[in-house]
Scaffold this motif. Sequence first.
Motif, short mmCIF file in Angstrom:
data_model
loop_
_atom_site.label_atom_id
_atom_site.label_comp_id
_atom_site.label_asym_id
_atom_site.label_seq_id
_atom_site.Cartn_x
_atom_site.Cartn_y
_atom_site.Cartn_z
N ILE A 120 43.81 65.81 68.73
CA ILE A 120 44.45 67.09 69.02
C ILE A 120 44.21 67.86 67.82
O ILE A 120 43.98 69.33 67.69
N ALA A 121 44.24 67.32 66.73
CA ALA A 121 44.25 68.13 65.18
C ALA A 121 42.68 68.53 65.18
O ALA A 121 42.25 69.59 64.93
N ALA A 122 41.83 67.76 65.85
CA ALA A 122 40.28 68.05 65.57
C ALA A 122 39.92 69.33 66.46
O ALA A 122 38.75 69.93 66.19
N VAL A 123 40.52 69.69 67.27
CA VAL A 123 40.23 71.03 68.17
C VAL A 123 41.22 72.11 67.71
O VAL A 123 41.02 73.15 68.28
N GLY A 124 41.87 71.93 66.60
CA GLY A 124 42.50 73.07 66.13
C GLY A 124 43.91 73.12 66.42
O GLY A 124 44.74 74.08 66.22
N GLY A 125 44.55 71.93 67.22
CA GLY A 125 45.89 71.88 67.70
C GLY A 125 45.95 72.76 69.10
O GLY A 125 45.17 73.49 69.42
N VAL A 126 47.07 72.42 69.71
CA VAL A 126 47.49 73.13 70.86
C VAL A 126 48.02 74.49 70.62
O VAL A 126 48.75 74.71 69.99
N ASP A 127 47.33 75.50 71.61
CA ASP A 127 47.87 76.78 71.48
C ASP A 127 48.94 77.10 72.35
O ASP A 127 49.77 77.81 71.73
#
Length: 261
Positions: A120-127
């Motif tokens: 989750i962190a690697a994609v920049g978190g949930v929008d």
Amino acid sequence: MELIIQPDKHAIATLVADSITALIDRKPDAVLGVATGSSPLTVYDELARRYEAGQVSFARTQAFMLDEYVGLPAEHPQRYRNVIEAEFASRVDIPAEAVHGPDGLAEDIPTACRAYDEAIAAVGGVDLQILGIGTDGHIAFNEPGSSLASRTRIKTLTGQTRRDNARFFDDDLNQVPTHCLTQGLATIMSAKHLMLVATGDHKAEAVHQLAEGAVSAMWPATIMQHHPHATVLVDEAAGSKLQLAGYYREAYETKPAWQSL
Ligand code: F6R
């Protein structure tokens, strides 16, 4: 926290779908947080309808699930991965590899949970995270007593949650798993926008506690009071115990047009 009281689940679904489509408009590779259970089903119906109508594409989005039962066989229809596939992913154009969930069949559960938080962190978190709420105040499967600082981990389901969910398992409590992997409360809180949906009078006490109770591990959803952008959408029944219902209605009705959800 913004409280929005709507006449029914369809009006709620329209508002949530509006937020999701607006997000994808401005960020086509948005990261969505998806919930299972009954609450988001009308939202998924509305998103599928808008996809069919050519109004939105999920082709560049990613989706992260909140939780997963431990030990359900890969093909079990109530395995949350299969539920999300049936209710959402298969009805829109999100690529199969863009749908992520905790691995309830992992041999090394702590490592799988850590890897999930890292993904989750690697994609920049949930929008934008869609949430339901349990009658005992859980979000995802953070049951009462959960650490308010928790990350993805294994949890034991309460008897209340297992009874609530027996309807998905032929009303047979023995078939309902006893454990799950769930995003922690801190994991959920790291999403940029939380949208929680609740309908029905069986959710009224949990909704009252969520918005108006003291922040406490006894009602885990109360952690949302600390979130800078949380929207809670309820029908009349789920909002029936809200002490400030009149104020929430007035605030929503007089909201400046430039202020989105
Ligand atoms: C499911 C989940 C749960 C449900 C909650 C409400 O992924 O995270 O927190 O949102 O149990 O369930 P329903 O919507 O079935 O009443």
